[in-house]
Design a protein around this motif. Structure first.
Motif, PDB file in Angstrom:
ATOM      1  N   MET A 100      -9.161   5.624   5.153  1.00  0.00           N
ATOM      2  CA  MET A 100      -7.811   5.734   4.597  1.00  0.00           C
ATOM      3  C   MET A 100      -6.856   6.197   5.697  1.00  0.00           C
ATOM      4  N   GLY A 101      -6.178   5.261   6.309  1.00  0.00           N
ATOM      5  CA  GLY A 101      -5.209   5.617   7.335  1.00  0.00           C
ATOM      6  C   GLY A 101      -5.848   6.312   8.526  1.00  0.00           C
TER       7      GLY A 101
ATOM      8  N   MET B 204       0.833  -1.194   0.000  1.00  0.00           N
ATOM      9  CA  MET B 204       0.000   0.000   0.000  1.00  0.00           C
ATOM     10  C   MET B 204       0.869   1.246   0.000  1.00  0.00           C
TER      11      MET B 204
ATOM     12  N   ARG C  73      -4.687   6.803  -5.324  1.00  0.00           N
ATOM     13  CA  ARG C  73      -3.602   5.826  -5.163  1.00  0.00           C
ATOM     14  C   ARG C  73      -3.956   4.791  -4.105  1.00  0.00           C
ATOM     15  N   PHE C  74      -4.605   5.238  -3.019  1.00  0.00           N
ATOM     16  CA  PHE C  74      -4.997   4.305  -1.975  1.00  0.00           C
ATOM     17  C   PHE C  74      -6.042   3.322  -2.505  1.00  0.00           C
ATOM     18  N   GLU C  75      -7.017   3.851  -3.273  1.00  0.00           N
ATOM     19  CA  GLU C  75      -8.059   2.996  -3.839  1.00  0.00           C
ATOM     20  C   GLU C  75      -7.449   1.978  -4.802  1.00  0.00           C
TER      21      GLU C  75
ATOM     22  N   SER D   6       2.364   4.845   1.042  1.00  0.00           N
ATOM     23  CA  SER D   6       2.492   5.472   2.353  1.00  0.00           C
ATOM     24  C   SER D   6       1.435   6.565   2.515  1.00  0.00           C
ATOM     25  N   ASP D   7       0.941   6.706   3.749  1.00  0.00           N
ATOM     26  CA  ASP D   7      -0.128   7.651   4.031  1.00  0.00           C
ATOM     27  C   ASP D   7       0.424   8.831   4.828  1.00  0.00           C
TER      28      ASP D   7
ATOM     29  N   SER E   2      -5.487  -0.585  -2.816  1.00  0.00           N
ATOM     30  CA  SER E   2      -6.370  -1.525  -2.124  1.00  0.00           C
ATOM     31  C   SER E   2      -6.902  -2.579  -3.091  1.00  0.00           C
TER      32      SER E   2
ATOM     33  N   GLN F 230      -4.121  11.226  -3.493  1.00  0.00           N
ATOM     34  CA  GLN F 230      -3.873  10.299  -2.384  1.00  0.00           C
ATOM     35  C   GLN F 230      -4.957   9.221  -2.333  1.00  0.00           C
ATOM     36  N   ALA F 231      -6.221   9.674  -2.432  1.00  0.00           N
ATOM     37  CA  ALA F 231      -7.343   8.735  -2.377  1.00  0.00           C
ATOM     38  C   ALA F 231      -7.325   7.795  -3.580  1.00  0.00           C
TER      39      ALA F 231
END
Length: 292
Positions: free
Chosen positions: A179-180, A6, A282-284, A8-9, A287, A279-280
């Motif tokens: 998210m984090g 994942m 990349r996180f999505e 980094s947040d 995931s 950020q969202a």
């Protein structure tokens, strides 16, 4: 199939710092055009303030003026205010497309960005989202930025995904996604509150300096009035600044030169929205890739 790590947040503090770093490191791309247009937008208001320094006094003289002259003056004021708002809007649009490219890692292309902004479905979505965003900005000191929890990403989603009103459910999904340490919408709400608080402090300091300068130029007149009153006489003239014309023009130039500061909190808000969107995203994507 191995799991993809994942991304980094940075969290809320990291989001704020990342936005500030982007704005400072890429200042040559966005500040000159925003500053120039901000100063141009400040000129109409400066003209109004120069010729109508005291609106309440002006109201008392309207009854003695010709109706056509009143209408002409009112029309001139409305045109000047409309021109100010138009130039400010153009400045923010330029800032948005430049910062959108920078936050996405693209080379800034103003012409391409403006062509994307010309989409009618994007404009209608922005108009609807703008009502909520303006409310959040106006009420930031009462926690109004919490409105950005569900809609803080609408303008960026509509622009990046060319989705029109479909940007609202998409922004809601991204903004409230786990998210984090903090949801994306909360990151925007907190960062925007901080940004507008800092802007409020800076504008207050500038106002104090301006008031102190005005008091200094009016000092001799005030002293004369006080001396007259101490002597038991009634002043025949009200105190005013010495060198009125020079002081007025100096104050006008000062206000115009500092006008870009008023736009910085909004520019910061747009940067936070755009960076939080990526950020969202990349996180999505991370995931989804990490799911076996």
């Amino acid at each position: 199939m191995p799991n993809t790590p994942m991304p980094s947040d940075p969290g809320i503090a990291g989001t704020v710092l990342d936005a500030l770093r982007l704005l400072s490191s890429q200042v040559r791309h966005w500040l000159p055009i925003v500053a120039a247009l901000s100063m141009i937008a400040a000129v109409p208001e400066a003209v109004i303030e120069h010729y109508i320094p005291d609106p309440m006094t002006m109201m008392s003289t309207l009854a003695q003026m010709d109706v056509q002259l009143i209408l002409a003056g009112l029309g001139t004021v409305l045109v000047l205010l409309a021109l100010k708002l138009l130039v400010e809007l153009v400045a923010l649009m330029f800032a948005f497309v430049i910062l959108a490219d920078l936050s996405a890692g693209r080379t800034p292309d103003i012409m391409q960005g403006m062509r994307r902004l010309a989409s009618w479905k994007l404009q209608f979505a922005w108009l609807a989202a703008g009502v909520f965003e303006q409310t959040a900005i106006s009420m930031w000191w009462l926690g109004g930025t919490l409105l950005l929890l569900p809609i803080g990403l609408v303008t960026t989603v509509a622009y990046e995904e060319d989705s029109g009103f479909a940007a609202f459910p998409r922004a809601l999904h991204l903004g409230l996604m786990e998210m984090g340490p903090a949801r994306p919408g909360m990151r925007i709400a907190v960062a925007v509150t901080i940004g507008f608080f800092v802007g409020f402090v800076v504008s207050t300091i500038i106002s104090f300096v301006s008031c102190a300068t005005s008091a200094a130029t009016s000092g001799p007149g005030l002293l004369d009035m006080y001396t007259t009153l101490q002597g038991g006489a009634i002043p025949t003239a009200t105190p005013g600044p010495t060198g009125t014309t020079g002081a007025e023009w100096l104050g006008t130039a000062f206000n115009i030169l500092l006008s870009p500061l008023a736009m910085l909190p909004t520019v910061f808000m747009m940067t936070v929205q755009q960076m939080t969107y990526w950020q969202a995203r990349r996180f999505e994507e991370g995931s989804t890739a990490a799911t076996p």
